[in-house]
Design a protein around this motif. Structure first.
Motif, PDB file in Angstrom:
ATOM      1  N   UNK A  56       0.841  -1.205   0.000  1.00  0.00           N
ATOM      2  CA  UNK A  56       0.000   0.000   0.000  1.00  0.00           C
ATOM      3  C   UNK A  56       0.870   1.248   0.000  1.00  0.00           C
ATOM      4  N   UNK A  57       1.948   1.237   0.792  1.00  0.00           N
ATOM      5  CA  UNK A  57       2.882   2.377   0.813  1.00  0.00           C
ATOM      6  C   UNK A  57       3.454   2.617  -0.582  1.00  0.00           C
ATOM      7  N   UNK A  58       3.911   1.557  -1.242  1.00  0.00           N
ATOM      8  CA  UNK A  58       4.488   1.683  -2.584  1.00  0.00           C
ATOM      9  C   UNK A  58       3.451   2.146  -3.597  1.00  0.00           C
ATOM     10  N   UNK A  59       2.236   1.618  -3.476  1.00  0.00           N
ATOM     11  CA  UNK A  59       1.143   2.018  -4.366  1.00  0.00           C
ATOM     12  C   UNK A  59       0.875   3.520  -4.237  1.00  0.00           C
ATOM     13  N   UNK A  60       0.767   3.989  -3.012  1.00  0.00           N
ATOM     14  CA  UNK A  60       0.484   5.407  -2.774  1.00  0.00           C
ATOM     15  C   UNK A  60       1.641   6.284  -3.240  1.00  0.00           C
ATOM     16  N   UNK A  61       2.858   5.860  -2.997  1.00  0.00           N
ATOM     17  CA  UNK A  61       4.031   6.636  -3.410  1.00  0.00           C
ATOM     18  C   UNK A  61       4.111   6.737  -4.935  1.00  0.00           C
ATOM     19  N   UNK A  62       3.982   5.605  -5.605  1.00  0.00           N
ATOM     20  CA  UNK A  62       4.087   5.588  -7.062  1.00  0.00           C
ATOM     21  C   UNK A  62       2.954   6.392  -7.712  1.00  0.00           C
ATOM     22  N   UNK A  63       1.716   6.142  -7.268  1.00  0.00           N
ATOM     23  CA  UNK A  63       0.592   6.833  -7.897  1.00  0.00           C
ATOM     24  C   UNK A  63       0.655   8.340  -7.624  1.00  0.00           C
ATOM     25  N   UNK A  64       1.097   8.720  -6.431  1.00  0.00           N
ATOM     26  CA  UNK A  64       1.240  10.157  -6.136  1.00  0.00           C
ATOM     27  C   UNK A  64       2.179  10.823  -7.132  1.00  0.00           C
ATOM     28  N   UNK A  65       3.327  10.200  -7.358  1.00  0.00           N
ATOM     29  CA  UNK A  65       4.300  10.757  -8.307  1.00  0.00           C
ATOM     30  C   UNK A  65       3.717  10.827  -9.709  1.00  0.00           C
ATOM     31  N   UNK A  66       3.000   9.790 -10.111  1.00  0.00           N
ATOM     32  CA  UNK A  66       2.389   9.778 -11.450  1.00  0.00           C
ATOM     33  C   UNK A  66       1.302  10.852 -11.580  1.00  0.00           C
ATOM     34  N   UNK A  67       0.493  11.025 -10.537  1.00  0.00           N
ATOM     35  CA  UNK A  67      -0.544  12.063 -10.578  1.00  0.00           C
ATOM     36  C   UNK A  67       0.085  13.437 -10.755  1.00  0.00           C
ATOM     37  N   UNK A  68       1.089  13.741  -9.957  1.00  0.00           N
ATOM     38  CA  UNK A  68       1.741  15.057 -10.017  1.00  0.00           C
ATOM     39  C   UNK A  68       2.391  15.253 -11.381  1.00  0.00           C
ATOM     40  N   UNK A  69       3.069  14.227 -11.845  1.00  0.00           N
ATOM     41  CA  UNK A  69       3.712  14.295 -13.166  1.00  0.00           C
ATOM     42  C   UNK A  69       2.662  14.560 -14.248  1.00  0.00           C
ATOM     43  N   UNK A  70       1.561  13.881 -14.161  1.00  0.00           N
ATOM     44  CA  UNK A  70       0.481  14.035 -15.140  1.00  0.00           C
ATOM     45  C   UNK A  70      -0.132  15.434 -15.063  1.00  0.00           C
ATOM     46  N   UNK A  71      -0.342  15.924 -13.861  1.00  0.00           N
ATOM     47  CA  UNK A  71      -0.901  17.267 -13.675  1.00  0.00           C
ATOM     48  C   UNK A  71       0.038  18.312 -14.271  1.00  0.00           C
ATOM     49  N   UNK A  72       1.330  18.155 -14.013  1.00  0.00           N
ATOM     50  CA  UNK A  72       2.314  19.134 -14.483  1.00  0.00           C
ATOM     51  C   UNK A  72       2.539  19.071 -15.991  1.00  0.00           C
ATOM     52  N   UNK A  73       2.457  17.895 -16.591  1.00  0.00           N
ATOM     53  CA  UNK A  73       2.810  17.730 -18.001  1.00  0.00           C
ATOM     54  C   UNK A  73       1.629  17.807 -18.958  1.00  0.00           C
ATOM     55  N   UNK A  74       0.451  17.462 -18.488  1.00  0.00           N
ATOM     56  CA  UNK A  74      -0.716  17.451 -19.372  1.00  0.00           C
ATOM     57  C   UNK A  74      -1.473  18.764 -19.265  1.00  0.00           C
ATOM     58  N   UNK A  75      -2.409  18.924 -20.123  1.00  0.00           N
ATOM     59  CA  UNK A  75      -3.211  20.147 -20.114  1.00  0.00           C
ATOM     60  C   UNK A  75      -4.376  19.965 -19.141  1.00  0.00           C
ATOM     61  N   UNK A  76      -4.047  19.979 -17.857  1.00  0.00           N
ATOM     62  CA  UNK A  76      -5.037  19.856 -16.796  1.00  0.00           C
ATOM     63  C   UNK A  76      -5.559  21.246 -16.470  1.00  0.00           C
TER      64      UNK A  76
END
Length: 169
Positions: A56-76
């Protein structure tokens, strides 16, 4: 911490689904029930590796990084607001340096009886109906309710519980 409706967008739901599939394939995660709501996720899971907390820790860590990366790189369209929400949440905890997407708590509960399992399954599956999103739980596609109704479901893979399985686990 205020909850952000991050999962109202398909791209973020896909990050969750893809990473749950990864955890199933590579970390021994078994998913018995789930629902992805617009601002939170419920899971009824087990680890056959005995490392559920780490998974669960790894899931939350990985998905958090992906969400932020997606927010910063995509047209959100909500990028500034979302990043501010996550930045503010991080400022309230010493463990975070920049952003906090998930709460630190997992609200993990030991499932100890058939009755308790059935209560948790009902709670998880009824979430979208209680929120007024669907009439029947199995109509919500980001939930394992359709698995339990015998319908074809979207990923992630779910192991449907039966009373005999519940008693053994």
């Amino acid at each position: 911490m205020s909850w952000a409706d991050l999962f109202s967008r398909q791209v973020y739901r896909n990050i969750i689904i893809d990473n749950l599939q990864y955890c199933i394939a590579n970390k021994g995660l078994i998913i018995y029930a789930y629902v992805i709501m617009s601002n939170h996720v419920h899971l009824l899971v087990q680890s056959n590796s005995g490392q559920l907390s780490n998974t669960i820790r790894d899931f939350k860590s990985y998905t958090s990084k992906k969400f932020i990366q997606c927010i910063e790189q995509n047209k959100e369209s909500r990028s500034e607001w979302l990043l501010n929400v996550f930045k503010q949440a991080a400022s309230m905890h010493k463990r975070n340096s920049h952003y906090q997407v998930w709460t630190h708590e997992n609200h993990a509960v030991h499932v100890y009886s058939d009755k308790f399992v059935m209560q948790k399954l009902d709670y998880i599956h009824m979430n979208p109906a209680r929120a007024g999103l669907v009439r029947q739980p199995e109509d919500y596609i980001y939930s394992s309710a359709c698995n339990y109704a015998g319908e074809t479901a979207v990923l992630p893979e779910v192991e449907v519980l039966t009373l005999s399985v519940i008693s053994v686990k």
